[in-house]
Scaffold this motif. Structure first.
Motif, PDB file in Angstrom:
ATOM      1  N   LEU A 183      61.902  83.811  35.970  1.00 20.36           N
ATOM      2  CA  LEU A 183      62.600  82.813  36.778  1.00 20.36           C
ATOM      3  C   LEU A 183      61.556  82.087  37.396  1.00 20.36           C
ATOM      4  O   LEU A 183      61.790  80.806  37.708  1.00 20.36           O
ATOM      5  N   LEU A 184      60.337  82.696  37.874  1.00 16.81           N
ATOM      6  CA  LEU A 184      59.376  81.871  38.550  1.00 16.81           C
ATOM      7  C   LEU A 184      58.965  80.774  37.260  1.00 16.81           C
ATOM      8  O   LEU A 184      58.711  79.755  37.623  1.00 16.81           O
ATOM      9  N   MET A 212      72.944  72.457  47.133  1.00 14.17           N
ATOM     10  CA  MET A 212      72.292  73.637  48.186  1.00 14.17           C
ATOM     11  C   MET A 212      71.957  74.752  47.626  1.00 14.17           C
ATOM     12  O   MET A 212      72.576  75.257  46.917  1.00 14.17           O
ATOM     13  N   LEU A 213      70.677  75.320  48.303  1.00 13.64           N
ATOM     14  CA  LEU A 213      70.023  76.542  48.036  1.00 13.64           C
ATOM     15  C   LEU A 213      70.805  77.700  48.539  1.00 13.64           C
ATOM     16  O   LEU A 213      71.094  77.796  49.715  1.00 13.64           O
ATOM     17  N   THR A 214      71.017  78.673  47.708  1.00 13.93           N
ATOM     18  CA  THR A 214      71.749  79.974  48.208  1.00 13.93           C
ATOM     19  C   THR A 214      70.910  81.191  47.994  1.00 13.93           C
ATOM     20  O   THR A 214      70.419  81.002  46.748  1.00 13.93           O
ATOM     21  N   GLU A 215      70.893  82.245  48.935  1.00  7.54           N
ATOM     22  CA  GLU A 215      70.252  83.301  48.499  1.00  7.54           C
ATOM     23  C   GLU A 215      71.006  84.075  47.177  1.00  7.54           C
ATOM     24  O   GLU A 215      72.304  84.198  47.036  1.00  7.54           O
ATOM     25  N   PHE A 216      70.099  84.724  46.315  1.00  7.77           N
ATOM     26  CA  PHE A 216      70.918  85.209  45.113  1.00  7.77           C
ATOM     27  C   PHE A 216      70.073  86.720  44.858  1.00  7.77           C
ATOM     28  O   PHE A 216      68.776  86.441  44.757  1.00  7.77           O
ATOM     29  N   HIS A 217      70.728  87.676  44.893  1.00  6.45           N
ATOM     30  CA  HIS A 217      70.096  88.893  44.861  1.00  6.45           C
ATOM     31  C   HIS A 217      70.557  89.558  43.336  1.00  6.45           C
ATOM     32  O   HIS A 217      71.487  89.557  43.214  1.00  6.45           O
ATOM     33  N   ILE A 218      69.493  90.067  42.888  1.00 11.17           N
ATOM     34  CA  ILE A 218      70.005  90.773  41.521  1.00 11.17           C
ATOM     35  C   ILE A 218      69.481  92.256  41.530  1.00 11.17           C
ATOM     36  O   ILE A 218      67.984  92.407  42.034  1.00 11.17           O
ATOM     37  N   GLY A 219      70.123  93.109  41.473  1.00 14.83           N
ATOM     38  CA  GLY A 219      69.720  94.418  41.367  1.00 14.83           C
ATOM     39  C   GLY A 219      69.817  95.036  39.906  1.00 14.83           C
ATOM     40  O   GLY A 219      70.587  94.646  39.119  1.00 14.83           O
ATOM     41  N   ILE A 220      68.840  95.952  39.866  1.00 15.25           N
ATOM     42  CA  ILE A 220      68.590  96.523  38.317  1.00 15.25           C
ATOM     43  C   ILE A 220      68.369  97.817  38.534  1.00 15.25           C
ATOM     44  O   ILE A 220      67.739  98.299  39.293  1.00 15.25           O
ATOM     45  N   ASP A 221      69.071  98.564  37.556  1.00 14.96           N
ATOM     46  CA  ASP A 221      68.574  99.985  37.581  1.00 14.96           C
ATOM     47  C   ASP A 221      68.872 100.768  36.167  1.00 14.96           C
ATOM     48  O   ASP A 221      69.508 100.253  35.295  1.00 14.96           O
ATOM     49  N   GLN A 252      74.784  80.498  37.224  1.00 18.50           N
ATOM     50  CA  GLN A 252      75.174  80.999  36.027  1.00 18.50           C
ATOM     51  C   GLN A 252      73.844  81.303  35.247  1.00 18.50           C
ATOM     52  O   GLN A 252      73.999  82.074  34.317  1.00 18.50           O
ATOM     53  N   GLU A 253      73.207  80.167  35.223  1.00 17.30           N
ATOM     54  CA  GLU A 253      71.861  80.154  34.438  1.00 17.30           C
ATOM     55  C   GLU A 253      70.959  81.478  34.650  1.00 17.30           C
ATOM     56  O   GLU A 253      70.627  82.013  33.881  1.00 17.30           O
ATOM     57  N   VAL A 254      71.000  81.618  36.046  1.00 18.20           N
ATOM     58  CA  VAL A 254      70.207  82.608  36.361  1.00 18.20           C
ATOM     59  C   VAL A 254      70.731  84.159  35.886  1.00 18.20           C
ATOM     60  O   VAL A 254      70.152  84.980  35.426  1.00 18.20           O
ATOM     61  N   ARG A 255      71.967  84.353  36.178  1.00 15.04           N
ATOM     62  CA  ARG A 255      73.005  85.350  35.811  1.00 15.04           C
ATOM     63  C   ARG A 255      72.475  85.611  34.328  1.00 15.04           C
ATOM     64  O   ARG A 255      72.130  86.819  34.053  1.00 15.04           O
ATOM     65  N   ILE A 265      69.994  84.421  32.384  1.00 14.50           N
ATOM     66  CA  ILE A 265      68.659  85.027  32.121  1.00 14.50           C
ATOM     67  C   ILE A 265      68.656  86.553  32.465  1.00 14.50           C
ATOM     68  O   ILE A 265      67.785  87.228  31.748  1.00 14.50           O
ATOM     69  N   ALA A 266      68.843  86.930  33.714  1.00 14.60           N
ATOM     70  CA  ALA A 266      68.687  88.318  34.085  1.00 14.60           C
ATOM     71  C   ALA A 266      69.322  89.283  32.917  1.00 14.60           C
ATOM     72  O   ALA A 266      68.855  90.098  32.700  1.00 14.60           O
ATOM     73  N   LEU A 267      70.557  89.113  32.562  1.00 14.28           N
ATOM     74  CA  LEU A 267      71.122  90.035  31.390  1.00 14.28           C
ATOM     75  C   LEU A 267      70.330  89.742  30.250  1.00 14.28           C
ATOM     76  O   LEU A 267      70.323  90.852  29.723  1.00 14.28           O
ATOM     77  N   ASP A 268      69.869  88.630  30.133  1.00 11.14           N
ATOM     78  CA  ASP A 268      68.975  88.514  28.620  1.00 11.14           C
ATOM     79  C   ASP A 268      67.699  89.470  28.875  1.00 11.14           C
ATOM     80  O   ASP A 268      67.627  90.426  28.007  1.00 11.14           O
ATOM     81  N   VAL A 269      67.251  89.323  30.319  1.00 13.47           N
ATOM     82  CA  VAL A 269      65.862  90.077  30.214  1.00 13.47           C
ATOM     83  C   VAL A 269      66.160  91.504  30.209  1.00 13.47           C
ATOM     84  O   VAL A 269      65.644  92.626  29.378  1.00 13.47           O
ATOM     85  N   VAL A 270      67.207  92.089  30.781  1.00 17.89           N
ATOM     86  CA  VAL A 270      67.683  93.409  30.896  1.00 17.89           C
ATOM     87  C   VAL A 270      67.737  94.085  29.355  1.00 17.89           C
ATOM     88  O   VAL A 270      67.441  95.014  29.079  1.00 17.89           O
ATOM     89  N   GLU A 271      68.692  93.294  28.660  1.00 19.86           N
ATOM     90  CA  GLU A 271      69.133  93.722  27.266  1.00 19.86           C
ATOM     91  C   GLU A 271      67.848  93.833  26.525  1.00 19.86           C
ATOM     92  O   GLU A 271      67.368  94.712  25.698  1.00 19.86           O
TER      93      GLU A 271
END
Ligand code: ATP
Length: 445
Positions: free
Chosen positions: A31-32, A1-10, A73-76, A78-84
């Motif tokens: 991600l795209l 099931m698809l769910t909304e997932f929001h990632i905030g970065i600052d 988990q995979e998206v999380r 990727i996000a942490l990797d990109v930020v780092e």
């Protein structure tokens, strides 16, 4: 099931380089590229512009995807990797942070984000809001970035007024070198795309405002009212260097959202921004350098309003105010003097003007010359023929006021990102879908 997932970065940038919009662009494309489906454009959310610890424009970013529960988990990761990978890690004062939120954005987070536009918030409060709204937060170095990362997710960009910005990024080898853009093409773009874009050029100085000067990776950024309009404008600009990527953001720039709050003089706190109305209390003072300060009174107390010279038309208008005039002022609290807050003005609205009266000695009824006073209650004597005029008093002559009951804002070159460029903002009623605007740098190189 698809769910909304929001990632905030600052706060992935510093004055040594980097840019949080760049981090968000890299993450969005990553991600795209892995087949995840965005639910909106990335968001560029400008927060309280008076925060002294901001690097430049106090921007925070959010990306929104529809993700299968099992792949969260995979998206999380990727996000942490990109930020780092994208933070300028050597720089002190950079507090990169990432926030994750699954599902709909709760009201408590929306309210927190609303206040981040005009108040000063604490990391403690950010943590409490994260706990209550079910957001997961990661601070990668210092902890202050948590505030912006949460506020970016909680922003109200879809229902509230919003604008767009298209940003093209430089390749790594060009960072730090002068930007190579054909400035004539920016001028003609501005002439052609004026109705759909804003703050491209400062009309008086001719300064180009779409291109920054620092070491950050932005080559050009064009602000406007819809994705199609910023894209069309971008296509008009001739870039003389290669670009690494290009991205369209939904933003709150140009919406004046930080000034929306009604305030009272007595309640103002340091670095807050907002709007209040009152009566001019004293004749404005013009300081060395052309800055203007005037005192305003509302039903709760006094504030000093400072209109700095670079605000031009605004400072000129402030200079012409008279005691008794009614105005609505907007800006940020710079400090306090003897307990009275000083508001740095970003907007001045003249509501009501008192009559300006010049008081002159009477004219001689014999020769028409101007009389002079002979002393207190001694009457007047004509300077020309010497005739005495006993029972006369000064005459009152109404003067024209240069000011008009209108709104005064600074010229484009001195505006905040959030400043509303005109008093009749354009609101696009089209529902623009992010899928229709997936851009490839190759098409522009
Ligand atoms: P850029 O525009 O280049 O991305 P910046 O000007 O956004 O840089 P940041 O590096 O993001 O600057 O620094 C701003 C810091 O202020 C962040 O750590 C953010 O969490 C924090 N912050 C933002 N809004 C508020 C607020 N209202 N109250 C307290 N702290 C805030």
């Amino acid at each position: 099931m698809l769910t909304e997932f929001h990632i905030g970065i600052d706060d992935t940038d510093s004055d040594k380089g980097g840019c949080t919009t760049y981090t968000a662009s890299v993450l969005f494309e990553e991600l795209l590229g892995r087949g995840f489906k965005p639910s909106d454009f990335p968001w560029l959310v400008r927060l309280n512009p008076n925060i002294p610890w901001k690097t430049r424009g106090n921007g925070a970013l959010a990306v929104h995807f529809l993700v299968d529960q099992e792949r969260i988990q995979e998206v999380r990761r990727i996000a942490l990797d990109v930020v780092e990978k994208t933070i300028v890690a050597s720089a002190s004062g950079t507090d990169p942070a990432v926030a994750f939120l699954k599902g709909q954005v709760p009201r408590i987070l929306r309210e927190f984000s609303g206040r981040a536009l005009h108040d000063v918030l604490s990391v403690r409060e950010a943590r409490a809001v994260a706990g209550k709204s079910g957001a997961e937060v990661h601070a990668l170095m210092g902890i202050r970035g948590l505030i912006g990362s949460l506020a970016a997710i909680g922003a109200d960009l879809q229902s509230a007024m919003h604008t767009f910005e298209i940003i093209a990024y430089r390749t790594r080898e060009n960072l730090g070198r002068p930007r190579r853009i054909d400035y004539e093409s920016v001028k003609s773009m501005n002439a052609k795309c004026d109705a759909g874009t804003f703050n491209n050029i400062d009309p008086e100085s001719g300064r180009i405002l779409v291109s920054p000067h620092g070491s950050d990776p932005v080559l050009v950024g064009i602000r406007g009212y819809s994705p199609q309009e910023v894209l069309d404008a971008f296509s008009e600009v001739q870039l003389d260097e290669e670009i690494e990527r290009v991205m369209i953001f939904r933003t709150n720039q140009g919406t004046g959202a930080h000034l929306a709050t009604g305030r009272m003089a007595a309640d103002l706190k340091l670095h807050q921004c907002g709007t209040l109305s009152g009566r001019v209390d004293e004749v404005p003072r013009v300081m060395r350098g052309g800055h203007v300060i005037f005192r305003l009174r509302d039903s709760s107390g006094l504030i000093d309003c400072a209109a700095y010279r670079p605000t031009e038309a605004l400072a000129m208008a402030a200079r012409d105010l008279l005691p008794g005039d009614m105005v609505r002022v907007s800006g940020g609290v710079r400090g306090f003097r003897q307990g009275i807050p000083t508001l740095n003005l970003e907007r001045l609205e003249v509501l009501h003007l008192v009559e300006k009266i010049e008081r002159l000695n009477p004219l001689c009824d014999n020769c028409g010359g101007r009389c002079e006073s002979m002393g207190r209650e001694q009457g007047f004597r004509c300077r020309k023929c010497g005739r005495r005029v006993a029972n006369s008093s000064k005459i009152q002559i109404p003067q024209e006021r240069r000011l008009r009951p209108t709104v005064y804002i600074p010229p484009p070159r001195s505006r905040r990102h959030l400043t509303m460029p005109s008093e009749k903002p354009r609101i696009s009623d089209r529902l623009d879908r992010v899928e229709e605007f997936q851009l490839r740098a190759e098409d522009y190189n």
